[in-house]
Design a protein around this motif. Structure first.
Motif, PDB file in Angstrom:
ATOM      1  N   GLN A 195       0.740  -1.273   0.086  1.00 39.65           N
ATOM      2  CA  GLN A 195      -0.007  -0.108  -0.053  1.00 39.65           C
ATOM      3  C   GLN A 195       0.774   1.311  -0.077  1.00 39.65           C
ATOM      4  N   LEU A 196       0.567   2.141  -0.988  1.00 33.59           N
ATOM      5  CA  LEU A 196       1.566   3.196  -1.117  1.00 33.59           C
ATOM      6  C   LEU A 196       0.791   4.429  -0.443  1.00 33.59           C
ATOM      7  N   ASP A 197      -0.379   4.534  -0.559  1.00 31.32           N
ATOM      8  CA  ASP A 197      -1.326   5.778  -0.089  1.00 31.32           C
ATOM      9  C   ASP A 197      -1.938   5.701   1.228  1.00 31.32           C
ATOM     10  N   GLU A 253      -2.645   6.790   5.229  1.00 32.55           N
ATOM     11  CA  GLU A 253      -1.905   6.553   6.762  1.00 32.55           C
ATOM     12  C   GLU A 253      -1.551   5.114   6.592  1.00 32.55           C
ATOM     13  N   ARG A 254      -2.152   4.387   6.031  1.00 32.63           N
ATOM     14  CA  ARG A 254      -2.022   3.003   6.243  1.00 32.63           C
ATOM     15  C   ARG A 254      -0.662   2.462   5.170  1.00 32.63           C
ATOM     16  N   ALA A 255      -0.040   3.440   4.532  1.00 33.30           N
ATOM     17  CA  ALA A 255       1.319   3.188   3.801  1.00 33.30           C
ATOM     18  C   ALA A 255       2.130   2.274   4.485  1.00 33.30           C
ATOM     19  N   GLY A 256       2.668   1.611   3.851  1.00 35.53           N
ATOM     20  CA  GLY A 256       3.786   0.590   4.341  1.00 35.53           C
ATOM     21  C   GLY A 256       3.269  -0.875   4.680  1.00 35.53           C
ATOM     22  N   PHE A 257       2.045  -0.860   4.402  1.00 33.19           N
ATOM     23  CA  PHE A 257       1.372  -2.170   4.977  1.00 33.19           C
ATOM     24  C   PHE A 257       1.830  -3.331   3.775  1.00 33.19           C
ATOM     25  N   ILE A 258       2.344  -4.470   4.672  1.00 31.08           N
ATOM     26  CA  ILE A 258       2.864  -5.780   3.704  1.00 31.08           C
ATOM     27  C   ILE A 258       2.279  -6.947   4.482  1.00 31.08           C
ATOM     28  N   ALA A 285      -3.829  -1.462  -0.464  1.00 36.36           N
ATOM     29  CA  ALA A 285      -4.548  -0.838  -1.558  1.00 36.36           C
ATOM     30  C   ALA A 285      -3.946  -1.416  -2.975  1.00 36.36           C
ATOM     31  N   ASN A 312       8.361  -0.819  -1.004  1.00 38.75           N
ATOM     32  CA  ASN A 312       7.383  -1.007  -0.197  1.00 38.75           C
ATOM     33  C   ASN A 312       6.533  -2.335  -0.439  1.00 38.75           C
ATOM     34  N   GLY A 340      -7.070   5.029   7.027  1.00 36.10           N
ATOM     35  CA  GLY A 340      -5.862   5.286   6.465  1.00 36.10           C
ATOM     36  C   GLY A 340      -5.941   4.868   4.734  1.00 36.10           C
ATOM     37  N   GLN A 381       3.425  10.430   4.789  1.00 34.95           N
ATOM     38  CA  GLN A 381       2.147  10.244   5.112  1.00 34.95           C
ATOM     39  C   GLN A 381       1.547   9.421   6.438  1.00 34.95           C
ATOM     40  N   PHE A 412       9.925   4.530   8.833  1.00 34.40           N
ATOM     41  CA  PHE A 412       9.175   4.013   8.065  1.00 34.40           C
ATOM     42  C   PHE A 412       9.814   2.759   7.402  1.00 34.40           C
ATOM     43  N   MET A 471       9.666  -0.276   9.696  1.00 33.68           N
ATOM     44  CA  MET A 471       8.240  -0.763   9.746  1.00 33.68           C
ATOM     45  C   MET A 471       8.102  -1.590   8.330  1.00 33.68           C
ATOM     46  N   LEU A 472       8.744  -1.295   7.243  1.00 32.18           N
ATOM     47  CA  LEU A 472       8.433  -2.014   6.101  1.00 32.18           C
ATOM     48  C   LEU A 472       9.331  -3.339   6.250  1.00 32.18           C
ATOM     49  N   ASN A 498       7.120  -5.643   8.620  1.00 33.91           N
ATOM     50  CA  ASN A 498       6.070  -6.052   7.862  1.00 33.91           C
ATOM     51  C   ASN A 498       6.779  -7.511   6.792  1.00 33.91           C
TER      52      ASN A 498
END
Lengths: 280, 117
Positions: free
Chosen positions: A194-196, A198-203, A236, A268, B10, B98, B106, B109-110, B113
């Motif tokens: 997810q790039l966009d 506040e949830r960006a960085g989700f993996i 996303a 990401n 988010g 963001q 960040f 976190m990556l 994850n």
């Protein structure tokens, strides 16, 4: 008759192309990713496919929001890459394919899959990064490419089930083509990211590995998901799994998994590589 | 009936509504594929925004480098990525902006994850 001899899934993110431009493949960050590719390159060099059908999504090079096809196929003799705005080097022209591509387009539309047909289209990193990965040093000129572009940007997007059916229809069309061609399919993009927002960085590593398993053995299970489901469990841009599903839909015979790698994070994203051999 | 749109905190679901709202903004960012457009923007950011008819809120978010604001105003991440590239920011820089983290936080976190930690 044309035969689908195999398929590859791969990430297509721009950072990969930039890492290759800057010769970073053997740095600690990139090594676990790039070291997985030589077996796939060796297989492609051994099998020498005549045509590669590449399922990808355009990220705002050819298509803008004013007229954005849900599904599009190219029928051109050549495709050009171009400046995407943020610094990835452009690659030399990509060789197109003008007979099987029209056969596929005709078969699709006659069988109620009303795809947009493009006689000229600029191809972006979604297509060029996989080509650079498989044939480094721009050594892809001998392979004829058929681009199939899927909207992964704006809702409404085609569902996972519909993308799988598109693949099935393309597979039937390829295998009804009356020329002895060896065809390989690339399903590009993904996996979770997810790039966009506040949830960006989700993996979601667990989901990615589950996707890779199911793509091989039980793709129908993935087609039960909605794009909103994919967004929730894969981020996303996790909807790029739809390109893998389209690729997989075209493989209706027996599949042998020859190679796989999963590495995260790459930029990401979770990066999944699969090499599948296919025969009836 | 279309599926009900989920509420995922988010996440900005880029659908017809946001696509309408963000059309001018995205059109401007799409122009950044072209080097002359990037140079014109850098020469006079506000005038370039006006040329594309951005709303006051969109223009402010561009001038403030407010990525969340741009998403709220209908920006699509595909075109906002071109804006970010013009500012020499990569996806980890954008992620940090963001989420309110530092770039190192960040990236960590990556890593977590990605490792499934």
């Amino acid at each position: 008759m044309a035969k689908i001899i195999g398929a590859v899934t791969t990430s297509h993110i721009p950072a990969i192309g930039m890492a290759m431009d800057n010769k970073l493949e053997q740095t600690p960050y990139w090594k676990p990713f790039f070291d997985a590719y030589p077996p796939v390159r060796a297989w492609l060099n051994e099998k020498k496919p005549d045509v590669v059908v590449i399922f990808y999504n355009d990220h705002g090079l050819e298509f803008f929001l004013d007229r954005k096809p849900t599904f599009a196929i190219g029928t051109a003799a050549q495709y050009l890459n171009a400046d995407e705005g943020w610094g990835i080097n452009t690659i030399p022209p990509v060789t197109g394919e003008t007979e099987l591509s029209w056969h596929i387009a005709t078969d699709l539309v006659e069988n109620e899959f009303d795809i947009t047909i493009c006689q000229e289209m600029r191809v972006d990193h979604g297509l060029t990064v996989p080509l650079s990965l498989m044939w480094p040093g721009h050594a892809y000129g001998h392979v004829k490419v058929i681009p199939v572009c899927i909207n992964c940007e704006r809702y409404p997007m085609p569902t996972p089930a519909r993308c799988f059916k598109l693949g099935q229809a393309i597979g039937r069309a390829i295998e009804s083509f009356d020329q002895d061609l060896n065809v390989v399919l690339f399903g590009t993009g993904g996996l979770s990211h997810q790039l966009d927002g506040e949830r960006a960085g989700f993996i979601n590593r667990e989901f990615d590995i589950d996707c890779m398993n199911k793509i091989v053995t039980a793709p129908e299970e993935l087609t039960k998901l909605s794009n909103y489901d994919l967004m929730e469990i894969g981020g996303a841009q996790g909807v790029e799994l739809n390109m893998w599903l389209a690729m997989r839909g075209a493989l209706t015979g027996n599949i042998t998994e020859l190679h796989r790698n999963y590495h995260a994070p790459i930029s990401n994203t979770g990066a999944g590589l699969l090499l599948l051999e296919h025969e009836h | 009936m279309p599926l009900p749109k989920p509420n995922l905190p988010g996440t900005y679901i880029f659908d017809g509504g946001l696509s309408n709202k963000g059309y001018a903004l995205n059109k401007m960012c799409y122009s950044f594929n072209n080097v002359t457009a990037r140079e014109a923007f850098m020469a006079d950011e506000a005038a370039y925004c006006d040329q594309f008819g951005l709303s006051d809120a969109q223009k402010k978010a561009i001038l403030d480098r407010d990525i969340i604001g741009l998403l709220s105003e209908g920006g699509s991440i595909y075109y906002l990525a071109k804006f970010a590239g013009l500012l020499k920011l990569n996806m980890q820089d954008i992620g940090a902006l963001q989420t309110g983290m530092s770039v190192d936080e960040f990236k960590e976190m990556l890593r977590k994850n990605g490792a499934g930690e």
